[in-house]
Design a protein around this motif. Structure first.
Motif, PDB file in Angstrom:
ATOM      1  N   GLU A 181       0.828  -1.206   0.000  1.00  0.00           N
ATOM      2  CA  GLU A 181       0.000   0.000   0.000  1.00  0.00           C
ATOM      3  C   GLU A 181       0.863   1.258   0.000  1.00  0.00           C
ATOM      4  N   LEU A 182       1.944   1.256   0.775  1.00  0.00           N
ATOM      5  CA  LEU A 182       2.846   2.407   0.806  1.00  0.00           C
ATOM      6  C   LEU A 182       3.526   2.614  -0.544  1.00  0.00           C
ATOM      7  N   ILE A 184       2.449   1.669  -3.521  1.00  0.00           N
ATOM      8  CA  ILE A 184       1.481   2.103  -4.530  1.00  0.00           C
ATOM      9  C   ILE A 184       1.093   3.555  -4.310  1.00  0.00           C
ATOM     10  N   SER A 185       0.863   3.946  -3.055  1.00  0.00           N
ATOM     11  CA  SER A 185       0.486   5.336  -2.781  1.00  0.00           C
ATOM     12  C   SER A 185       1.606   6.298  -3.141  1.00  0.00           C
ATOM     13  N   ALA A 186       2.853   5.870  -2.982  1.00  0.00           N
ATOM     14  CA  ALA A 186       3.994   6.704  -3.357  1.00  0.00           C
ATOM     15  C   ALA A 186       4.369   6.541  -4.825  1.00  0.00           C
ATOM     16  N   ASN A 187       3.679   5.634  -5.526  1.00  0.00           N
ATOM     17  CA  ASN A 187       3.987   5.331  -6.932  1.00  0.00           C
ATOM     18  C   ASN A 187       5.468   4.992  -7.090  1.00  0.00           C
TER      19      ASN A 187
END
Length: 303
Positions: A181-182, A184-187
């Protein structure tokens, strides 16, 4: 509801390579790139899977314009092929379906390799077809081993290095989900970020917590040697403590004497002309911050 018309003929046809005109020029040094070598190895090993995309034949010249597959066409020419399977576009639009699809994700590539292996292809042959080392093919086959289903679902449409899964594999499922999740959220699905998250994981979030290093065993001989060294060091400290006041007083008096010598212009001139090295040492002694007044007073009181 309006019907959607297809843009290409449903079945590929064989077209002479000489009748296909490229629509753009390939960059220099393309043959040395990894992508070119992978496509070349794939065509040599399992033949061409995806046909070229071409326009309808031009009546005057009898030639087709290549819409997609310039690298594959160059490789076919390099291999001496005379014909190429092609999909012929029905309409006049110049775009191709390859410009409207998402590229193969890492997990999709893993599933395709596993499917090929299930059909009897050995890792060695797959390695030749993909222009990879056999160890890399095995890594891609074992990509999802130790990865929880929730993390796999979040990564299914993304491209990332197999080493990202190697870092996730060392975490517990809950920590895997948090890390994905981290990322993906930070791309940021890079190996470096995944390893940084692994380093920042608490021991209770690791699949196999690191065991604390066991202290080295100390022998009785080593203990005795350390005790003797500590005793000698203590004796030396006591001797230095007893002579400290007298040594400090002598140093203060010597410094004062050196300062008086340097204040004498005849002595200073002689030292400058004949003993410059001695003069340099005297100047260093004179400039030393000893705090002679306090130290001399303390030394005299000790005596």
């Amino acid at each position: 509801m309006t019907a959607v018309t297809i843009g290409f003929l449903p079945k590929p046809i064989l077209v002479p390579v000489g009748n296909i005109l490229p629509s753009r020029k390939l960059s220099e040094g393309l043959a040395a790139t990894k992508k070119y070598k992978q496509i070349l190895a794939s065509i040599q090993e399992v033949d061409m899977i995806e046909p070229l995309s071409i326009s309808a034949v031009e009546r005057r010249s009898g030639q087709h314009v290549l819409l997609d597959g310039h690298i594959r066409l160059a490789i076919l020419k390099e291999l001496g092929r005379t014909e190429a399977p092609c999909l012929v576009a029905i309409d006049e639009e110049s775009y191709t379906y390859n410009n409207r699809i998402n590229r193969l994700s890492t997990i999709q590539e893993h599933l395709m390799i596993c499917r090929a292996a299930d059909r009897g292809l050995s890792p060695e042959r797959l390695a030749k077809a993909l222009c990879l080392a056999s160890t890399e093919v095995v890594k891609r086959m074992n990509l999802l081993v130790g990865i929880c289903p929730e993390a796999t679902e979040m990564l299914k449409d993304r491209q990332f290095s197999v080493e990202v899964c190697a870092a996730l594999r060392r975490m517990k499922p809950t920590r895997q989900i948090e890390s994905v999740e981290l990322m993906i959220s930070a791309n940021n699905l890079t190996v470096g970020y995944a390893r940084a998250l692994l380093v920042g994981t608490l021991p209770d979030g690791l699949a196999q917590p690191k065991k604390p290093p066991q202290p080295r065993k100390v022998t009785q001989e080593q203990i005795g040697r350390m005790q003797r060294e500590m005793s000698n060091l203590h004796d030396q400290y006591r001797i230095a403590e007893q002579t400290y006041g007298e040594d400090t007083l002598n140093l203060v008096l010597a410094r004062g004497y050196v300062i008086k010598l340097l204040d004498n212009r005849h002595v200073r001139r002689y030292l400058e002309q004949n003993e410059p090295e001695v003069l340099e040492q005297f100047l260093a002694i004179a400039n030393a911050a000893i705090g002679e007044k306090n130290e001399a007073t303390k030394a005299l009181s000790d005596r």
